[in-house]
Design an enzyme around this catalytic site. Structure first.
Site, PDB file in Angstrom:
ATOM      1  N   ARG A   1      14.539  -8.999  44.051  1.00 36.12           N
ATOM      2  CA  ARG A   1      13.594  -9.238  42.954  1.00 36.12           C
ATOM      3  C   ARG A   1      12.439  -8.263  42.913  1.00 36.12           C
ATOM      4  O   ARG A   1      12.085  -7.735  41.863  1.00 36.12           O
ATOM      5  CB  ARG A   1      12.952 -10.635  43.077  1.00 36.12           C
ATOM      6  CG  ARG A   1      13.711 -11.723  42.455  1.00 36.12           C
ATOM      7  CD  ARG A   1      13.475 -12.982  43.247  1.00 36.12           C
ATOM      8  NE  ARG A   1      14.242 -12.852  44.463  1.00 36.12           N
ATOM      9  CZ  ARG A   1      15.502 -13.258  44.597  1.00 36.12           C
ATOM     10  NH1 ARG A   1      16.077 -13.881  43.612  1.00 36.12           N
ATOM     11  NH2 ARG A   1      16.162 -13.071  45.717  1.00 36.12           N
ATOM     12  N   THR A   2      11.807  -8.078  44.077  1.00 29.30           N
ATOM     13  CA  THR A   2      10.597  -7.250  44.077  1.00 29.30           C
ATOM     14  C   THR A   2      10.979  -5.827  43.693  1.00 29.30           C
ATOM     15  O   THR A   2      10.317  -5.190  42.873  1.00 29.30           O
ATOM     16  CB  THR A   2       9.920  -7.308  45.463  1.00 29.30           C
ATOM     17  OG1 THR A   2       9.745  -8.674  45.797  1.00 29.30           O
ATOM     18  CG2 THR A   2       8.579  -6.616  45.454  1.00 29.30           C
TER      19      THR A   2
HETATM   20  C1  NCD Z   1       9.749 -13.066  49.494  1.00 27.60           C
HETATM   21  C2  NCD Z   1       9.473 -11.970  50.500  1.00 27.60           C
HETATM   22  O1  NCD Z   1      10.168 -10.968  50.553  1.00 27.60           O
HETATM   23  O2  NCD Z   1       8.503 -12.151  51.223  1.00 27.60           O
HETATM   24  N1  NCD Z   1      10.657 -12.689  48.510  1.00 27.60           N
HETATM   25  C3  NCD Z   1      10.210 -12.012  47.413  1.00 27.60           C
HETATM   26  O3  NCD Z   1       9.546 -11.009  47.504  1.00 27.60           O
HETATM   27  N2  NCD Z   1      10.497 -12.552  46.217  1.00 27.60           N
HETATM   28  C4  NCD Z   1      10.070 -14.360  50.110  1.00 27.60           C
HETATM   29  C5  NCD Z   1      11.191 -14.461  51.078  1.00 27.60           C
HETATM   30  O4  NCD Z   1      11.916 -13.499  51.347  1.00 27.60           O
HETATM   31  O5  NCD Z   1      11.360 -15.559  51.594  1.00 27.60           O
END
Ligand code: NCD
Length: 353
Positions: A91-92
């Site tokens: 996602r990021t």
């Molecule tokens: C999170 C992360 O990478 O910290 N995910 C994200 O960026 N959407 C949460 C996770 O991995 O649990």
């Protein structure tokens, strides 16, 4: 973006700089009254948050039509961005990539150190400095806490600094996740976040999203937090100290059921077992920290259920159909919020309004 002599002389010694109070070093990461590097959630004050939320909303609206999307994608079409994501990400990474594309930024990426000259023995610092020879923005995810900040510190001391955005640094911070989480709360409550009761659930010790989101609470009035976790994975004392210092009320409990009915938002997280040293996650029963379909009837009508994702079993998929399940919209909010942040860093947000 000219550096002043005063700014370049701050923080000549990295170790000293790293251990300094965040408030004393934030000027080093700002320029011309705007954020330059986005590294910590503490850099996001209420005024900036609301400005970014407004820009994100405007971007959503303007880009619905081709002329609007073409205009927005011309704003930074002279810029190039680099995504250096050497820790897993879906996602990021994708939301940043698409946020860049919305604004017209051309992108390149490294997702694995084994494909970079780091395997030839180049230091990560030299590798990252190399990117700045080619690009105007670096977005980074790195497993080591402090590495993204060190990169920004280093880069600010070179003749060709470029803005650095933290896309997740170890178990330490994830400021743009906090930004999109707050944007999701803001949208869900029609702009009235003050006075809300927010429950954070799961591995609070090693989850960087809940840490960064906790920092943002100082921008809102009369927030009450409930931290629900197994005793092995409680929120770290530095965050509790921060909340006490800013008179933000919180409780800690292992009893999820006791706080569900009163919550305005429930923020679920997965167990962060990638940080295990001796298999500690396997020793913990995580099931009391799951949100199940049967829990929906306990929730308030307007409560929102959030999750930074990815999920494992913390939220039963059957919950997804409920209108209070906000995580898929939260995910999409990330792209707009990140586009707004990049527009702000490059000073083109005023053209979007
Ligand atoms: C999170 C992360 O990478 O910290 N995910 C994200 O960026 N959407 C949460 C996770 O991995 O649990």
């Amino acid at each position: 973006m000219e550096r002043t002599r005063e700014m370049t002389s701050i923080g000549a010694d990295w170790d000293k700089f790293y251990s300094a109070e965040i408030s004393s070093k934030t000027p080093f990461f700002s320029r011309d009254g705007r954020l330059y590097d986005c590294l910590f959630a503490q850099q996001l004050n209420r005024e900036l948050l609301e400005r970014l939320f407004k820009t994100a909303g405007d971007l959503r609206e303007i880009t619905q039509k081709k002329e609007g999307a073409d205009f927005v994608s011309s704003l930074l079409s002279h810029k190039r961005g680099m995504l250096y994501f050497v820790q897993p990400s879906t996602r990021t990474f994708l939301s940043f990539l698409n946020a860049c594309h919305i604004l017209g930024i051309k992108t390149s990426e490294i997702r694995d150190t084994s494909t970079s000259s780091e395997v030839k023995g180049e230091t990560p610092e030299d590798t990252v400095r190399t990117f700045s020879s080619y690009v105007d923005l670096i977005i980074m995810r790195h497993p080591a806490p402090g590495f993204v900040e060190k990169t920004a510190w280093l880069m600010n001391r070179t003749g060709r600094p470029v803005p650095i955005i933290n896309g997740g640094s170890g178990k330490d911070q994830h400021p743009t996740q906090a930004l999109l989480d707050m944007y999701t709360l803001y949208r869900s409550f029609n702009g009235s976040v003050d006075g809300r009761k927010i429950v954070m659930v799961g591995d609070l010790k090693r989850g960087r999203t809940v840490r960064s989101l906790s920092y943002l609470m100082k921008n809102y009035k009369n927030i009450s937090l409930a931290f629900v976790s197994p005793k092995e994975f409680k929120m770290e004392p530095d965050i509790l100290e921060f909340l006490n210092k800013h008179s933000i009320s919180f409780i800690e409990t292992e009893d999820f059921g006791s706080v569900m009915g009163d919550a305005d938002a429930i923020y679920m997280t997965r167990i962060q077992d990638e940080h295990d040293k001796t298999g500690e996650s396997k020793k913990v029963d995580y099931s009391p920290f799951y949100f199940k379909k049967e829990h929906l009837k306990i929730l308030k009508k307007n409560c929102v259920i959030m999750h930074p994702l990815p999920r494992r079993h913390e939220i039963e998929p059957a919950v997804d159909e409920d209108p209070r399940a906000m995580y898929w919209r939260q995910e999409r909010n990330g792209m707009w919020a990140r586009a707004a942040l990049i527009a702000h860093i490059f000073g083109v947000d005023s053209k979007i309004r």
